[in-house]
Design an enzyme around this catalytic site. Sequence first.
Site, PDB file in Angstrom:
ATOM      1  N   ARG A 106      40.838  35.640  43.559  1.00  0.00           N
ATOM      2  CA  ARG A 106      41.192  36.030  44.725  1.00  0.00           C
ATOM      3  C   ARG A 106      39.980  35.709  45.709  1.00  0.00           C
ATOM      4  O   ARG A 106      38.834  36.141  45.485  1.00  0.00           O
ATOM      5  CB  ARG A 106      41.485  37.427  44.758  1.00  0.00           C
ATOM      6  CG  ARG A 106      42.280  38.204  45.678  1.00  0.00           C
ATOM      7  CD  ARG A 106      42.640  39.587  45.306  1.00  0.00           C
ATOM      8  NE  ARG A 106      41.622  40.409  45.634  1.00  0.00           N
ATOM      9  CZ  ARG A 106      41.406  41.586  45.853  1.00  0.00           C
ATOM     10  NH1 ARG A 106      42.616  42.155  46.416  1.00  0.00           N
ATOM     11  NH2 ARG A 106      40.486  42.368  46.217  1.00  0.00           N
ATOM     12  N   ASP A 117      34.844  42.125  36.591  1.00  0.00           N
ATOM     13  CA  ASP A 117      33.287  42.410  36.622  1.00  0.00           C
ATOM     14  C   ASP A 117      32.975  43.404  35.437  1.00  0.00           C
ATOM     15  O   ASP A 117      32.135  43.244  34.506  1.00  0.00           O
ATOM     16  CB  ASP A 117      32.632  42.795  37.843  1.00  0.00           C
ATOM     17  CG  ASP A 117      32.706  41.513  38.659  1.00  0.00           C
ATOM     18  OD1 ASP A 117      32.619  40.190  37.975  1.00  0.00           O
ATOM     19  OD2 ASP A 117      32.739  41.613  39.749  1.00  0.00           O
ATOM     20  N   ASP A 163      35.885  46.520  40.498  1.00  0.00           N
ATOM     21  CA  ASP A 163      36.294  45.187  39.972  1.00  0.00           C
ATOM     22  C   ASP A 163      36.370  45.251  38.378  1.00  0.00           C
ATOM     23  O   ASP A 163      35.857  45.055  37.777  1.00  0.00           O
ATOM     24  CB  ASP A 163      35.212  44.182  40.493  1.00  0.00           C
ATOM     25  CG  ASP A 163      35.774  42.718  40.213  1.00  0.00           C
ATOM     26  OD1 ASP A 163      36.234  42.434  39.227  1.00  0.00           O
ATOM     27  OD2 ASP A 163      35.818  41.985  41.330  1.00  0.00           O
ATOM     28  N   THR A 200      39.937  36.135  52.448  1.00  0.00           N
ATOM     29  CA  THR A 200      41.358  35.992  52.870  1.00  0.00           C
ATOM     30  C   THR A 200      42.258  36.920  51.763  1.00  0.00           C
ATOM     31  O   THR A 200      43.319  37.234  52.062  1.00  0.00           O
ATOM     32  CB  THR A 200      42.026  34.762  52.756  1.00  0.00           C
ATOM     33  OG1 THR A 200      41.901  34.153  51.489  1.00  0.00           O
ATOM     34  CG2 THR A 200      40.989  33.648  53.724  1.00  0.00           C
TER      35      THR A 200
END
Length: 208
Positions: free
Chosen positions: A103, A202, A199, A107
Site C-alpha cells: 500500500r 512490520d 502495522d 495515496t
Amino acid sequence: MKAIELKHPLVEHKLAILRDKKTGTKEFREIISELATILCYEAMKDAKMQKAEIETPIQKMTTRKIDEDNYAFVPILRAGTGMLDGIISVVPNAKIGHIGMYRDEETFKPTVYFFKVPKDIDKREVLILDPMLATGGSGLDAIDLLKQKGVKKIKFLCIIAAPEGIKAIEEKHPDVQIYTASIDEKLNEKAYIVPGLGDAGDRIFGTK
Ligand code: PRP
Ligand code: URA
C-alpha cells in the site's frame, strides 16, 4: 452478505494481547496463527464433505471427510503469510496461491507485484488471507484478480476489519463473505485501523 465477526471471550482475550504494543514478535506471530485457525473453522462451516469408510478400534463406520481439493488459500503478501501456519495446521493439503501487494503510504492505493495461484484455481473455493482490512483497496484488487481467473466462490479472512473496508467490499463484491475476529471503530488519517494493532506486516516480520 454481512461480515461475520467472531464473538468469543477467548478471541477477545487473544486480541487484547495481539493489540498491545508491548507484545513481541514471537507471541504476535503465534496469536495471528491461532486466530487464523479459528477463522478457518468458521469459514469452513459449510465445507463440502465426502463419504468415508473407516474403522475405529471398536468397529467399522461410515463418516465424512472434507474434500480438501475443493479449496485454495491465498495470502496477500506480506502480512497474510503470517496466517498460513494456522491454516495449514487444520487443512494440511491446502493448495496455496500468493498475491503480492503493498500500500502506498500517501495515496493508500495498493500496487500488485506478484500473482501466482494454483492452475485449477477456477474450480476451487478461495479463502483470501490478510490480517488487516483497512480501506479495502488491497482486498478489492485481490478479489478482482481472482475473479478474472474465473474463481466463483471467495471468502475473505482477516483478523481486524475497519467498517470502511467492509463497506467497500460489500458494495463491490456482495457475494464475498468476510470473516473477522474484530470489527474496529474507524480508520485514522493515515488509513490505519483504530484502535487496531499497528502495522501487521512490520509486527509479524519485525521490520520496524
Ligand atoms: C497491509 C495489510 C493489507 C493492507 C490493508 O499491507 O496487510 O494488505 O495493508 O490495507 P487496505 O485495506 O487499505 O488496502 P501493507 O500494504 O502494509 O503490506 P505488508 O503486508 O507488506 O506490510
Ligand atoms: N495495514 C496495517 O498493517 N495496519 C492497519 O491498521 C492498516 C493497514
